[in-house]
Design an enzyme around this catalytic site. Structure first.
Site, PDB file in Angstrom:
ATOM      1  CB  ILE A  12      -1.015  -0.021   1.168  1.00  0.00           C
ATOM      2  CG1 ILE A  12      -2.200   0.909   0.860  1.00  0.00           C
ATOM      3  CG2 ILE A  12      -0.360   0.324   2.501  1.00  0.00           C
ATOM      4  CD1 ILE A  12      -3.401   0.701   1.762  1.00  0.00           C
ATOM      5  CG  ASN A  25      -1.366   1.940  17.671  1.00  0.00           C
ATOM      6  OD1 ASN A  25      -1.432   3.127  18.006  1.00  0.00           O
ATOM      7  ND2 ASN A  25      -0.217   1.362  17.354  1.00  0.00           N
ATOM      8  N   GLY A  33       3.473  -3.915  11.375  1.00  0.00           N
ATOM      9  CA  GLY A  33       2.653  -4.222  10.209  1.00  0.00           C
ATOM     10  C   GLY A  33       2.571  -3.063   9.231  1.00  0.00           C
ATOM     11  CB  VAL A  34      -0.202  -1.993   7.016  1.00  0.00           C
ATOM     12  CG1 VAL A  34      -1.336  -1.603   7.932  1.00  0.00           C
ATOM     13  CG2 VAL A  34      -0.266  -1.216   5.711  1.00  0.00           C
ATOM     14  CG  ASP A  35       0.676   2.211  12.384  1.00  0.00           C
ATOM     15  OD1 ASP A  35       0.949   3.277  11.795  1.00  0.00           O
ATOM     16  OD2 ASP A  35       0.285   2.165  13.560  1.00  0.00           O
ATOM     17  N   GLY A 120      -4.361  -8.617  10.639  1.00  0.00           N
ATOM     18  CA  GLY A 120      -2.968  -8.947  10.938  1.00  0.00           C
ATOM     19  C   GLY A 120      -2.847  -9.288  12.419  1.00  0.00           C
TER      20      GLY A 120
HETATM   21  P1  ADP Z   1      -4.002  -4.858  12.284  1.00  0.00           P
HETATM   22  O1  ADP Z   1      -3.306  -4.452  13.556  1.00  0.00           O
HETATM   23  O2  ADP Z   1      -5.160  -3.941  11.940  1.00  0.00           O
HETATM   24  O3  ADP Z   1      -4.358  -6.308  12.265  1.00  0.00           O
HETATM   25  P2  ADP Z   1      -1.635  -5.312  10.566  1.00  0.00           P
HETATM   26  O4  ADP Z   1      -0.752  -4.260   9.999  1.00  0.00           O
HETATM   27  O5  ADP Z   1      -1.052  -6.261  11.546  1.00  0.00           O
HETATM   28  O6  ADP Z   1      -2.926  -4.530  11.142  1.00  0.00           O
HETATM   29  O7  ADP Z   1      -2.254  -6.163   9.376  1.00  0.00           O
HETATM   30  C1  ADP Z   1      -3.271  -5.707   8.525  1.00  0.00           C
HETATM   31  C2  ADP Z   1      -3.016  -6.230   7.130  1.00  0.00           C
HETATM   32  O8  ADP Z   1      -2.037  -5.398   6.491  1.00  0.00           O
HETATM   33  C3  ADP Z   1      -2.454  -7.650   7.048  1.00  0.00           C
HETATM   34  O9  ADP Z   1      -3.113  -8.345   5.989  1.00  0.00           O
HETATM   35  C4  ADP Z   1      -0.988  -7.419   6.674  1.00  0.00           C
HETATM   36  O10 ADP Z   1      -0.453  -8.524   5.945  1.00  0.00           O
HETATM   37  C5  ADP Z   1      -1.122  -6.216   5.795  1.00  0.00           C
HETATM   38  N1  ADP Z   1       0.085  -5.429   5.478  1.00  0.00           N
HETATM   39  C6  ADP Z   1       1.265  -5.358   6.131  1.00  0.00           C
HETATM   40  N2  ADP Z   1       2.107  -4.523   5.482  1.00  0.00           N
HETATM   41  C7  ADP Z   1       1.442  -4.057   4.386  1.00  0.00           C
HETATM   42  C8  ADP Z   1       1.748  -3.198   3.289  1.00  0.00           C
HETATM   43  N3  ADP Z   1       2.939  -2.598   3.210  1.00  0.00           N
HETATM   44  N4  ADP Z   1       0.791  -2.974   2.340  1.00  0.00           N
HETATM   45  C9  ADP Z   1      -0.423  -3.561   2.424  1.00  0.00           C
HETATM   46  N5  ADP Z   1      -0.784  -4.374   3.423  1.00  0.00           N
HETATM   47  C10 ADP Z   1       0.138  -4.631   4.383  1.00  0.00           C
END
Ligand code: ADP
Length: 170
Positions: A12, A25, A33-35, A120
């Site tokens: 993303i 969060n 993760g994505v954050d 995630g």
């Molecule tokens: P949450 O805490 O809301 O569960 P996470 O970041 O752990 O958030 O995971 C949410 C989703 O984002 C998961 O499917 C994870 O694989 C995905 N994710 C992690 N990094 C990226 C990225 N760079 N782009 C898109 N999705 C991502």
């Protein structure tokens, strides 16, 4: 069937669009993760702006600039942590999608990319999360001209398959 919704596999942080959504969060001060990926790609100015927001409730959303990202804005939404499903998790997840789409529309965003919120480290069951996401995006787009296009950006094949399946179901 849904020309305004697409599902892709990708990162993303690499998407060129008006707004990307961050599965944040409630502190809005960064995480894993994505954050973490979004903060690394956007640079430190994103965290500086997030500090001025004083957090965000689960299911709500707040918007910032995109800084070094190719996206103009980041819409931060804390998804629910899965605690068995009897604690309002489905409604809170639906609220995340609605809140983000409303903010995007208010800011005039034509193109918005979402990650798979809560599936995630927050452990929301993937198939159920995908069904809720697609249901809420469809309902919002049916009532609003903006955003014109919404893309679910799935990080892995398993996640993409779940959103493809939800999109194929009516
Ligand atoms: P949450 O805490 O809301 O569960 P996470 O970041 O752990 O958030 O995971 C949410 C989703 O984002 C998961 O499917 C994870 O694989 C995905 N994710 C992690 N990094 C990226 C990225 N760079 N782009 C898109 N999705 C991502």
């Amino acid at each position: 069937m849904d020309p305004r919704i697409s599902v892709i596999q990708g990162d993303i942080t690499r998407q060129t669009c008006d707004a990307i959504v961050n599965a944040a969060n409630t502190s809005l001060l960064g995480g894993g993760g994505v954050d973490g990926a979004i903060h690394r790609a956007a640079g430190p100015d994103l965290l500086a702006e997030c500090r001025t927001l004083h957090g965000c409730d689960t299911g709500k959303a707040k918007i910032t600039g995109g800084y070094r990202l190719p996206a103009s804005y980041v819409i931060h939404t804390p998804g629910p942590i899965w605690r068995g499903g009897e604690n309002g998790e489905p409604d809170l997840l639906a609220s995340c999608y609605r809140s983000c789409l409303a903010l995007a529309a208010e800011k005039g965003c034509k193109t918005v990319c979402f990650p798979s919120i809560s599936t995630g480290v927050y452990h929301f069951p993937l198939a159920q999360a995908a069904a809720i996401a697609i249901r809420e995006i469809r309902a919002f787009l049916a009532e609003h001209p903006l955003p014109e296009q919404v893309t679910m950006v799935c990080f892995d094949a398993k996640t993409k398959a779940a959103y493809d399946k939800a999109l194929a179901e009516r």
